[in-house]
Design a protein around this motif. Structure first.
Motif, PDB file in Angstrom:
ATOM      1  N   ASN A  23      11.941   9.538  -5.398  1.00  0.00           N
ATOM      2  CA  ASN A  23      10.741   9.001  -6.030  1.00  0.00           C
ATOM      3  C   ASN A  23       9.500   9.432  -5.249  1.00  0.00           C
ATOM      4  O   ASN A  23       8.860   8.636  -4.572  1.00  0.00           O
ATOM      5  CB  ASN A  23      10.829   7.477  -6.115  1.00  0.00           C
ATOM      6  CG  ASN A  23      11.970   7.039  -7.009  1.00  0.00           C
ATOM      7  OD1 ASN A  23      12.233   7.658  -8.032  1.00  0.00           O
ATOM      8  ND2 ASN A  23      12.674   5.986  -6.604  1.00  0.00           N
ATOM      9  N   ILE A  24       9.195  10.710  -5.364  1.00  0.00           N
ATOM     10  CA  ILE A  24       8.061  11.245  -4.613  1.00  0.00           C
ATOM     11  C   ILE A  24       7.276  12.223  -5.492  1.00  0.00           C
ATOM     12  O   ILE A  24       7.783  12.696  -6.511  1.00  0.00           O
ATOM     13  CB  ILE A  24       8.521  11.983  -3.333  1.00  0.00           C
ATOM     14  CG1 ILE A  24       9.452  13.158  -3.693  1.00  0.00           C
ATOM     15  CG2 ILE A  24       9.209  11.027  -2.385  1.00  0.00           C
ATOM     16  CD1 ILE A  24       9.778  14.054  -2.502  1.00  0.00           C
ATOM     17  N   CYS A  25       6.045  12.496  -5.088  1.00  0.00           N
ATOM     18  CA  CYS A  25       5.209  13.473  -5.794  1.00  0.00           C
ATOM     19  C   CYS A  25       4.204  14.037  -4.796  1.00  0.00           C
ATOM     20  O   CYS A  25       4.152  13.574  -3.649  1.00  0.00           O
ATOM     21  CB  CYS A  25       4.524  12.805  -6.990  1.00  0.00           C
ATOM     22  SG  CYS A  25       3.157  11.735  -6.519  1.00  0.00           S
ATOM     23  N   PRO A  26       3.380  14.990  -5.190  1.00  0.00           N
ATOM     24  CA  PRO A  26       2.423  15.563  -4.224  1.00  0.00           C
ATOM     25  C   PRO A  26       1.461  14.527  -3.637  1.00  0.00           C
ATOM     26  O   PRO A  26       1.015  14.671  -2.500  1.00  0.00           O
ATOM     27  CB  PRO A  26       1.668  16.604  -5.069  1.00  0.00           C
ATOM     28  CG  PRO A  26       2.646  17.003  -6.126  1.00  0.00           C
ATOM     29  CD  PRO A  26       3.396  15.744  -6.463  1.00  0.00           C
ATOM     30  N   ILE A  27       1.173  13.453  -4.402  1.00  0.00           N
ATOM     31  CA  ILE A  27       0.208  12.458  -3.884  1.00  0.00           C
ATOM     32  C   ILE A  27       0.817  11.653  -2.733  1.00  0.00           C
ATOM     33  O   ILE A  27       0.246  11.576  -1.643  1.00  0.00           O
ATOM     34  CB  ILE A  27      -0.278  11.516  -5.019  1.00  0.00           C
ATOM     35  CG1 ILE A  27      -1.062  12.330  -6.058  1.00  0.00           C
ATOM     36  CG2 ILE A  27      -1.138  10.389  -4.449  1.00  0.00           C
ATOM     37  CD1 ILE A  27      -1.471  11.556  -7.293  1.00  0.00           C
ATOM     38  N   CYS A  28       2.033  11.094  -2.976  1.00  0.00           N
ATOM     39  CA  CYS A  28       2.588  10.222  -1.931  1.00  0.00           C
ATOM     40  C   CYS A  28       3.252  11.009  -0.804  1.00  0.00           C
ATOM     41  O   CYS A  28       3.707  10.414   0.178  1.00  0.00           O
ATOM     42  CB  CYS A  28       3.519   9.164  -2.530  1.00  0.00           C
ATOM     43  SG  CYS A  28       4.861   9.797  -3.522  1.00  0.00           S
ATOM     44  N   THR A  29       3.306  12.327  -0.936  1.00  0.00           N
ATOM     45  CA  THR A  29       3.765  13.123   0.212  1.00  0.00           C
ATOM     46  C   THR A  29       2.581  13.839   0.871  1.00  0.00           C
ATOM     47  O   THR A  29       2.773  14.708   1.715  1.00  0.00           O
ATOM     48  CB  THR A  29       4.843  14.146  -0.212  1.00  0.00           C
ATOM     49  OG1 THR A  29       4.401  14.831  -1.380  1.00  0.00           O
ATOM     50  CG2 THR A  29       6.165  13.456  -0.510  1.00  0.00           C
ATOM     51  N   THR A  70       5.282   1.263 -10.362  1.00  0.00           N
ATOM     52  CA  THR A  70       4.969   2.529  -9.693  1.00  0.00           C
ATOM     53  C   THR A  70       4.275   2.258  -8.365  1.00  0.00           C
ATOM     54  O   THR A  70       3.943   1.128  -8.036  1.00  0.00           O
ATOM     55  CB  THR A  70       4.040   3.395 -10.573  1.00  0.00           C
ATOM     56  OG1 THR A  70       2.882   2.610 -10.905  1.00  0.00           O
ATOM     57  CG2 THR A  70       4.738   3.806 -11.865  1.00  0.00           C
ATOM     58  N   LYS A  71       4.061   3.341  -7.623  1.00  0.00           N
ATOM     59  CA  LYS A  71       3.493   3.202  -6.278  1.00  0.00           C
ATOM     60  C   LYS A  71       1.998   2.884  -6.308  1.00  0.00           C
ATOM     61  O   LYS A  71       1.393   2.783  -7.368  1.00  0.00           O
ATOM     62  CB  LYS A  71       3.758   4.491  -5.493  1.00  0.00           C
ATOM     63  CG  LYS A  71       5.243   4.693  -5.154  1.00  0.00           C
ATOM     64  CD  LYS A  71       5.419   5.861  -4.204  1.00  0.00           C
ATOM     65  CE  LYS A  71       6.896   6.123  -3.931  1.00  0.00           C
ATOM     66  NZ  LYS A  71       7.065   7.277  -3.003  1.00  0.00           N
ATOM     67  N   MET A  72       1.410   2.755  -5.135  1.00  0.00           N
ATOM     68  CA  MET A  72       0.034   2.263  -4.987  1.00  0.00           C
ATOM     69  C   MET A  72      -1.004   3.237  -5.546  1.00  0.00           C
ATOM     70  O   MET A  72      -1.970   2.840  -6.163  1.00  0.00           O
ATOM     71  CB  MET A  72      -0.234   1.991  -3.492  1.00  0.00           C
ATOM     72  CG  MET A  72      -1.542   1.307  -3.173  1.00  0.00           C
ATOM     73  SD  MET A  72      -1.709  -0.312  -3.940  1.00  0.00           S
ATOM     74  CE  MET A  72      -3.287  -0.144  -4.758  1.00  0.00           C
ATOM     75  N   PHE A  73      -0.792   4.534  -5.319  1.00  0.00           N
ATOM     76  CA  PHE A  73      -1.827   5.486  -5.706  1.00  0.00           C
ATOM     77  C   PHE A  73      -1.300   6.653  -6.540  1.00  0.00           C
ATOM     78  O   PHE A  73      -1.958   7.678  -6.676  1.00  0.00           O
ATOM     79  CB  PHE A  73      -2.535   6.036  -4.449  1.00  0.00           C
ATOM     80  CG  PHE A  73      -3.221   4.958  -3.648  1.00  0.00           C
ATOM     81  CD1 PHE A  73      -4.322   4.275  -4.168  1.00  0.00           C
ATOM     82  CD2 PHE A  73      -2.766   4.624  -2.377  1.00  0.00           C
ATOM     83  CE1 PHE A  73      -4.952   3.280  -3.437  1.00  0.00           C
ATOM     84  CE2 PHE A  73      -3.400   3.630  -1.635  1.00  0.00           C
ATOM     85  CZ  PHE A  73      -4.488   2.953  -2.161  1.00  0.00           C
ATOM     86  N   CYS A  74      -0.052   6.543  -7.058  1.00  0.00           N
ATOM     87  CA  CYS A  74       0.492   7.623  -7.882  1.00  0.00           C
ATOM     88  C   CYS A  74       1.494   7.037  -8.870  1.00  0.00           C
ATOM     89  O   CYS A  74       1.753   5.838  -8.866  1.00  0.00           O
ATOM     90  CB  CYS A  74       1.168   8.686  -7.005  1.00  0.00           C
ATOM     91  SG  CYS A  74       2.597   8.053  -6.098  1.00  0.00           S
ATOM     92  N   ASP A  75       2.081   7.901  -9.698  1.00  0.00           N
ATOM     93  CA  ASP A  75       2.999   7.446 -10.746  1.00  0.00           C
ATOM     94  C   ASP A  75       4.457   7.427 -10.296  1.00  0.00           C
ATOM     95  O   ASP A  75       5.341   7.104 -11.082  1.00  0.00           O
ATOM     96  CB  ASP A  75       2.901   8.379 -11.970  1.00  0.00           C
ATOM     97  CG  ASP A  75       1.700   8.021 -12.825  1.00  0.00           C
ATOM     98  OD1 ASP A  75       1.197   6.891 -12.669  1.00  0.00           O
ATOM     99  OD2 ASP A  75       1.262   8.866 -13.628  1.00  0.00           O
ATOM    100  N   SER A  76       4.735   7.783  -9.044  1.00  0.00           N
ATOM    101  CA  SER A  76       6.120   7.773  -8.570  1.00  0.00           C
ATOM    102  C   SER A  76       6.680   6.361  -8.674  1.00  0.00           C
ATOM    103  O   SER A  76       5.964   5.393  -8.460  1.00  0.00           O
ATOM    104  CB  SER A  76       6.194   8.229  -7.114  1.00  0.00           C
ATOM    105  OG  SER A  76       5.676   9.528  -6.992  1.00  0.00           O
ATOM    106  N   LEU A  77       7.990   6.264  -8.976  1.00  0.00           N
ATOM    107  CA  LEU A  77       8.607   4.949  -9.123  1.00  0.00           C
ATOM    108  C   LEU A  77       8.652   4.207  -7.792  1.00  0.00           C
ATOM    109  O   LEU A  77       8.905   4.815  -6.750  1.00  0.00           O
ATOM    110  CB  LEU A  77      10.032   5.099  -9.653  1.00  0.00           C
ATOM    111  CG  LEU A  77      10.224   5.356 -11.144  1.00  0.00           C
ATOM    112  CD1 LEU A  77      11.716   5.404 -11.460  1.00  0.00           C
ATOM    113  CD2 LEU A  77       9.531   4.289 -11.989  1.00  0.00           C
TER     114      LEU A  77
HETATM  115 ZN   LIG Z   1       4.006   9.792  -5.643  1.00  0.00          ZN
END
Ligand SMILES: [Zn+2]
Length: 486
Positions: free
Chosen positions: A37-43, A19-26
């Protein structure tokens, strides 16, 4: 006037985490669909909070340990502020004054630091829209799949003196990252990105260091070499003409093989670094450093030194194994099947093993588009084949056929020999009978040989080999022909 080059590198590598550095996105570099592979954190949505990826932190610590760097007691993350469409929060979470690793050394080049940060989104510039004017149709697309992917940044001291050293350094780092399994570090795929800080100063005692130019957009080892060579030459020409080198960022143009001015370089204060308020400091005392140290594999330079000593291979042969860990493992497993007397460094069997592995076996794997893991040829069977060749029980021509059958059937070479009769014909009586027939049928080459033409002998041996379907022992055949014609 002669100049002394001063070169430092900054190398980024995308870490191979789930997963990414600071969230659960792949974290999936192979994903081709944009913004999957995105979520509110990495966007960068307001109100979201980052959570630190433990595996990413551990990966950097392992890199630091392998490079002999110092680990601080407390490390922390900082915000690097800048505005650009590839950075949705308008800041990148990076590390400023307390990176995970201080110092270390690689290939004789001292390291300043290794730190952890998040990657940016990927921008794609395209021709879109419906305007008739081309300039109005230009659009930039943003793919956030890469935003927030854990990124290692390694910075060297300016110890590098030329383009060759820079390439060797980058290659050895790539190898280390692969050995550690922390990054695939493929430059062509953008998984490893090199920036070079290049300056030159006149070669006289006490001459101060020159103005530093940062070269970006370097996407291959060849480009590392080309960009540094070009920049050294360009700066020398600027100084020779009495002008001053401008401190700036330049980009490498792979098509025209030149560096092009991009912008005047920012300095650290332009980024207004400050501690990331949403993340706690990293207390390395809470990480099981002993376990991480134990998890380190044999490192490339350790393996290289051991292979040179244990096997007596040439530097080139050794490197062919060091660069491909699975090949090295196969080699070692096959070697371990040899009898003790065949294991002396530089033995005939070891030489045959490396030659057949690098040419025939690799060729077969490439041809069948298979790899070391799904090949049907086991190291044990391969060692058996090498011993058969070394004992002259089979010819090199039969060895190729047997190897092919081994890759198809998974059988050992003895079993294939027993069923297919590929054993070498070394019986001088058998070969003499055949040679007499060939001599009778080819009077002209026979006459030529008697006049001293050595080539004619090769022709006759070739005829015999063809009749034997390559199974004749060429040395015995030569001897037999010489006796009959002598
Ligand atoms: Zn994310």
């Amino acid at each position: 006037m002669p100049y002394i080059p001063t070169i430092g590198l900054e190398i980024h590598a995308e870490l191979k985490t789930k997963t990414k550095m600071f969230c659960d996105s792949l974290n999936d570099p192979l994903e081709r669909r944009p913004n999957v592979n995105i979520c509110p954190i990495c966007t960068g949505h307001p109100g979201t909070l980052p959570v630190i990826n433990r595996v990413a932190v551990e990966s950097i610590i392992r890199v630091g340990m392998a490079l002999g760097g110092d680990l601080p007691v407390i490390s922390k993350f900082d915000r690097k502020n800048y505005f650009y469409p590839d950075i949705p929060k308008a800041y990148q979470i990076s590390q400023y004054d307390l990176p995970l690793v201080f110092g270390g050394i690689l290939n004789g080049v001292r390291l300043t630091r290794v730190h952890l940060e998040e990657d940016t989104a990927r921008l794609q510039h395209a021709d879109g829209g419906d305007s008739a004017k081309k300039s109005e149709r230009r659009v930039s697309l943003v793919d956030f799949n890469r935003a927030g992917v854990p990124l290692m940044e390694l910075v060297t001291e300016p110890d590098i003196k030329n383009a060759d050293e820079a390439v060797s350094f980058a290659k050895e780092l790539q190898l280390l990252l692969r050995y550690l399994g922390v990054s695939d570090a493929d430059m062509e795929k953008g998984q490893m990105r090199v920036e070079a800080n290049v300056s030159i100063h006149p070669d006289f005692p006490g001459s101060p260091l020159g103005t530093k130019v940062e070269v970006k957009n370097i996407n291959s080892f060849k480009a590392v070499h080309g960009a540094i060579q070009y920049e050294l030459k360009r700066q020398a020409e600027v100084l020779d003409s009495g002008k001053k080198v401008v401190q700036e960022t330049r980009g490498w143009d792979d098509v025209d093989q030149v560096t092009v001015s991009q912008r005047v370089k920012e300095s650290a204060h332009d980024y207004r670094y400050f501690p990331e308020p949403d993340l706690p400091p990293l207390d390395l005392g809470k990480i099981d450093l002993k376990a991480l140290k134990i998890s380190l594999p044999e490192l490339p330079w350790e393996k290289r030194a051991r292979f040179l000593k244990e096997f007596g291979l040439s530097a080139v042969e050794t490197e062919s194994l060091i660069q491909d860990r699975r090949a090295a493992q196969f080699f070692e497993e096959a070697f371990s099947e040899f009898k003790l007397e065949h294991r002396t460094p530089g033995s005939r069997e070891i030489k045959l093993l490396i030659n057949y592995l690098n040419t025939d076996l690799r060729g077969l794997l490439a041809e069948k588009e298979s790899n070391w893991d799904d090949s049907k040829i086991s190291p044990e069977h391969f060692a058996d084949l090498i011993v058969l060749i070394s004992e002259n029980k089979i010819t090199s021509r039969s060895a190729k056929d047997i190897l092919r059958r081994m890759s198809e059937t998974g059988l050992d070479p003895h079993a294939i020999l027993a069923t297919e009769g590929l054993e070498q014909v070394s019986d001088a009586e058998v070969l003499r009978g055949m040679a007499m027939g060939i001599i009778a049928a080819h009077p002209q080459p026979v006459a030529d040989f008697k006049k001293g033409k050595e080539n004619a002998l090769q022709f006759l041996v070739g005829k015999a080999m063809a009749e034997l379907k390559g199974k004749g022992n060429p040395a015995v055949l030569q001897k037999v022909f010489r006796e009959l014609l002598g």
